[in-house]
Design a protein around this motif. Sequence first.
Motif, PDB file in Angstrom:
ATOM      1  N   ARG A 156      87.436 105.037  14.753  1.00 58.73           N
ATOM      2  CA  ARG A 156      88.391 104.462  14.453  1.00 58.73           C
ATOM      3  C   ARG A 156      87.125 103.120  14.125  1.00 58.73           C
ATOM      4  O   ARG A 156      86.525 102.909  15.517  1.00 58.73           O
ATOM      5  CB  ARG A 156      89.157 104.002  13.564  1.00 58.73           C
ATOM      6  N   ASP A 157      87.141 102.035  13.444  1.00 58.47           N
ATOM      7  CA  ASP A 157      85.959 100.369  14.068  1.00 58.47           C
ATOM      8  C   ASP A 157      87.398  99.877  14.241  1.00 58.47           C
ATOM      9  O   ASP A 157      88.464  99.726  14.712  1.00 58.47           O
ATOM     10  CB  ASP A 157      85.264 100.324  12.247  1.00 58.47           C
ATOM     11  N   MET A 158      86.505  98.260  13.910  1.00 59.17           N
ATOM     12  CA  MET A 158      87.011  96.807  14.403  1.00 59.17           C
ATOM     13  C   MET A 158      87.938  96.877  13.624  1.00 59.17           C
ATOM     14  O   MET A 158      89.292  95.927  13.669  1.00 59.17           O
ATOM     15  CB  MET A 158      86.206  96.082  14.929  1.00 59.17           C
ATOM     16  N   VAL A 192      77.911  87.676  21.107  1.00 57.35           N
ATOM     17  CA  VAL A 192      77.956  89.078  20.307  1.00 57.35           C
ATOM     18  C   VAL A 192      78.514  88.716  19.008  1.00 57.35           C
ATOM     19  O   VAL A 192      80.165  88.607  18.801  1.00 57.35           O
ATOM     20  CB  VAL A 192      78.725  90.368  21.228  1.00 57.35           C
ATOM     21  N   SER A 193      77.598  89.419  18.220  1.00 60.23           N
ATOM     22  CA  SER A 193      77.776  89.001  16.490  1.00 60.23           C
ATOM     23  C   SER A 193      77.984  90.901  16.438  1.00 60.23           C
ATOM     24  O   SER A 193      77.021  91.449  16.832  1.00 60.23           O
ATOM     25  CB  SER A 193      76.904  88.610  16.119  1.00 60.23           C
ATOM     26  N   HIS A 194      78.647  91.422  15.736  1.00 65.56           N
ATOM     27  CA  HIS A 194      78.296  92.841  15.481  1.00 65.56           C
ATOM     28  C   HIS A 194      79.517  93.326  14.053  1.00 65.56           C
ATOM     29  O   HIS A 194      79.892  92.428  13.696  1.00 65.56           O
ATOM     30  CB  HIS A 194      79.322  93.878  16.744  1.00 65.56           C
ATOM     31  N   PHE A 195      78.963  94.679  13.740  1.00 65.69           N
ATOM     32  CA  PHE A 195      79.112  94.725  12.774  1.00 65.69           C
ATOM     33  C   PHE A 195      80.725  95.532  12.576  1.00 65.69           C
ATOM     34  O   PHE A 195      80.812  96.385  13.843  1.00 65.69           O
ATOM     35  CB  PHE A 195      78.274  95.984  11.746  1.00 65.69           C
ATOM     36  N   TRP A 196      82.116  95.152  12.245  1.00 66.95           N
ATOM     37  CA  TRP A 196      83.296  95.387  11.731  1.00 66.95           C
ATOM     38  C   TRP A 196      83.197  97.110  12.135  1.00 66.95           C
ATOM     39  O   TRP A 196      84.320  97.385  12.716  1.00 66.95           O
ATOM     40  CB  TRP A 196      83.954  94.997  11.454  1.00 66.95           C
ATOM     41  N   GLY A 197      82.887  96.987  11.076  1.00 66.12           N
ATOM     42  CA  GLY A 197      82.289  98.903  10.184  1.00 66.12           C
ATOM     43  C   GLY A 197      81.293 100.147  11.119  1.00 66.12           C
ATOM     44  O   GLY A 197      81.742 100.871  11.019  1.00 66.12           O
ATOM     45  N   VAL A 205      78.424  96.533  24.434  1.00 65.55           N
ATOM     46  CA  VAL A 205      78.563  95.801  25.573  1.00 65.55           C
ATOM     47  C   VAL A 205      78.413  96.232  27.160  1.00 65.55           C
ATOM     48  O   VAL A 205      77.924  95.844  27.562  1.00 65.55           O
ATOM     49  CB  VAL A 205      79.871  95.461  25.337  1.00 65.55           C
ATOM     50  N   MET A 206      79.129  97.649  27.521  1.00 69.23           N
ATOM     51  CA  MET A 206      79.629  97.930  28.572  1.00 69.23           C
ATOM     52  C   MET A 206      77.413  98.316  29.014  1.00 69.23           C
ATOM     53  O   MET A 206      77.283  98.198  30.646  1.00 69.23           O
ATOM     54  CB  MET A 206      79.643  99.924  28.999  1.00 69.23           C
ATOM     55  N   LYS A 207      77.066  99.366  28.049  1.00 74.68           N
ATOM     56  CA  LYS A 207      75.442  99.079  28.567  1.00 74.68           C
ATOM     57  C   LYS A 207      74.710  98.138  29.069  1.00 74.68           C
ATOM     58  O   LYS A 207      74.003  97.578  29.896  1.00 74.68           O
ATOM     59  CB  LYS A 207      75.003  99.902  27.413  1.00 74.68           C
ATOM     60  N   HIS A 208      75.127  96.957  28.284  1.00 74.86           N
ATOM     61  CA  HIS A 208      74.101  95.519  28.350  1.00 74.86           C
ATOM     62  C   HIS A 208      74.767  95.176  29.764  1.00 74.86           C
ATOM     63  O   HIS A 208      74.376  94.431  30.347  1.00 74.86           O
ATOM     64  CB  HIS A 208      74.239  94.924  27.697  1.00 74.86           C
ATOM     65  N   ALA A 209      76.140  95.147  29.702  1.00 75.46           N
ATOM     66  CA  ALA A 209      76.855  94.817  31.274  1.00 75.46           C
ATOM     67  C   ALA A 209      76.364  95.015  32.507  1.00 75.46           C
ATOM     68  O   ALA A 209      75.344  94.666  33.752  1.00 75.46           O
ATOM     69  CB  ALA A 209      78.139  94.645  31.273  1.00 75.46           C
ATOM     70  N   GLN A 210      75.927  96.139  32.116  1.00 74.51           N
ATOM     71  CA  GLN A 210      75.206  97.197  33.767  1.00 74.51           C
ATOM     72  C   GLN A 210      73.558  96.778  34.129  1.00 74.51           C
ATOM     73  O   GLN A 210      72.903  96.466  35.090  1.00 74.51           O
ATOM     74  CB  GLN A 210      75.053  98.835  32.908  1.00 74.51           C
ATOM     75  N   GLN A 211      73.225  96.511  32.708  1.00 74.80           N
ATOM     76  CA  GLN A 211      71.578  96.328  32.932  1.00 74.80           C
ATOM     77  C   GLN A 211      71.302  95.202  33.046  1.00 74.80           C
ATOM     78  O   GLN A 211      70.506  94.460  34.184  1.00 74.80           O
ATOM     79  CB  GLN A 211      71.136  96.599  31.644  1.00 74.80           C
ATOM     80  N   SER A 212      72.296  93.715  33.049  1.00 72.22           N
ATOM     81  CA  SER A 212      72.325  92.920  33.161  1.00 72.22           C
ATOM     82  C   SER A 212      72.604  92.656  34.861  1.00 72.22           C
ATOM     83  O   SER A 212      71.753  91.849  35.345  1.00 72.22           O
ATOM     84  CB  SER A 212      73.314  92.014  32.057  1.00 72.22           C
ATOM     85  N   ALA A 213      73.079  93.248  34.928  1.00 72.17           N
ATOM     86  CA  ALA A 213      73.324  93.183  36.453  1.00 72.17           C
ATOM     87  C   ALA A 213      72.660  93.870  37.158  1.00 72.17           C
ATOM     88  O   ALA A 213      72.864  93.589  38.700  1.00 72.17           O
ATOM     89  CB  ALA A 213      74.854  93.981  36.709  1.00 72.17           C
ATOM     90  N   LYS A 269      80.348  90.143  33.952  1.00 70.54           N
ATOM     91  CA  LYS A 269      79.831  89.469  32.371  1.00 70.54           C
ATOM     92  C   LYS A 269      81.214  89.702  31.679  1.00 70.54           C
ATOM     93  O   LYS A 269      82.341  90.287  30.792  1.00 70.54           O
ATOM     94  CB  LYS A 269      79.179  90.982  32.174  1.00 70.54           C
ATOM     95  N   ARG A 270      80.103  88.375  31.095  1.00 68.99           N
ATOM     96  CA  ARG A 270      81.439  87.631  30.255  1.00 68.99           C
ATOM     97  C   ARG A 270      81.145  87.559  28.765  1.00 68.99           C
ATOM     98  O   ARG A 270      80.174  87.411  28.756  1.00 68.99           O
ATOM     99  CB  ARG A 270      82.128  86.468  31.393  1.00 68.99           C
ATOM    100  N   TYR A 271      81.579  88.084  27.929  1.00 73.09           N
ATOM    101  CA  TYR A 271      81.352  87.314  26.542  1.00 73.09           C
ATOM    102  C   TYR A 271      82.249  87.067  25.595  1.00 73.09           C
ATOM    103  O   TYR A 271      83.441  87.405  25.481  1.00 73.09           O
ATOM    104  CB  TYR A 271      80.956  89.902  25.750  1.00 73.09           C
ATOM    105  N   TRP A 272      81.680  86.506  24.577  1.00 73.53           N
ATOM    106  CA  TRP A 272      82.243  85.851  23.781  1.00 73.53           C
ATOM    107  C   TRP A 272      81.852  86.485  22.477  1.00 73.53           C
ATOM    108  O   TRP A 272      81.072  86.574  21.584  1.00 73.53           O
ATOM    109  CB  TRP A 272      82.333  83.811  22.967  1.00 73.53           C
ATOM    110  N   ILE A 273      83.178  87.596  21.410  1.00 74.30           N
ATOM    111  CA  ILE A 273      83.073  87.898  20.893  1.00 74.30           C
ATOM    112  C   ILE A 273      83.293  88.507  19.386  1.00 74.30           C
ATOM    113  O   ILE A 273      84.637  87.798  19.330  1.00 74.30           O
ATOM    114  CB  ILE A 273      83.354  89.655  20.646  1.00 74.30           C
ATOM    115  N   CYS A 274      82.769  87.839  18.301  1.00 71.68           N
ATOM    116  CA  CYS A 274      83.392  87.023  16.933  1.00 71.68           C
ATOM    117  C   CYS A 274      83.772  88.301  16.277  1.00 71.68           C
ATOM    118  O   CYS A 274      83.450  89.543  16.527  1.00 71.68           O
ATOM    119  CB  CYS A 274      81.888  86.643  16.320  1.00 71.68           C
TER     120      CYS A 274
END
Length: 218
Positions: free
Chosen positions: A138-140, A172-177, A187-195, A213-218
């Motif tokens: 299911r989606d957002m 983070v801006s993302h498609f809710w579908g 997001v977790m992949k990005h956090a690991q890569q960033s670290a 890692k801290r994210y503002w998610i819309c």
Amino acid sequence: ELLDLKRMPLQGRLDASRGVISPAFPFTLLWSGRPLPASILVPVLAAAAFEVAIRTQSTSRFLTWSAGAAFLSTGVLLVLGLGAGESPQIERRIDEYRGKVLLRNPAPKACARGPDRAVTAFHLHELSEHFRAFIGDRDMHYVASTIIKPATQRERLSLAELVGPTTVQFFVSHFWGTPFQHFVASVMKHAQQSARVLSETASPLSYQSPNDKRYWIC
């Protein structure tokens, strides 16, 4: 009438794709999850009580009618009690989630909208894992309406405020579908890569765990 895959009647309130299904009165009178639906059982009990009152030779007609009324009332309450299912599993799961969150942040409070209303990758992953069995593909839209809003409605706060807000590092801006689990994995992949990049280019003292890692998610 709703049936499961074994063609057995479904009872009480039920988990749905967005929220729960709760059969409304008077349709609940047709519920047949027991040997007799309430629409049949209640009249039968009423007739039995009346027959007892007519035929019983008692020194006190008042006691006879009282016994009949008690018999009928007990039957009605029993039927209504049997027809009321337990809380849907999603509601119990939400209570468990709130318990974990409030243990770490026992006094959640509102904060100003803006860069200080972010969540960590850990919080996002925890939400995803705690409700994985319900979310599936299911989606957002489902997560927001069925999980996040019920979990935060008591305090009337955002999820970030409930779990404990922090200052944003990434927006983070993302498609809710998109399936929610796919979004969280990204997001977790990005956090690991960033670290990893930070650990290779910065001082060891400035290392930050992917979970932090801290994210503002819309």
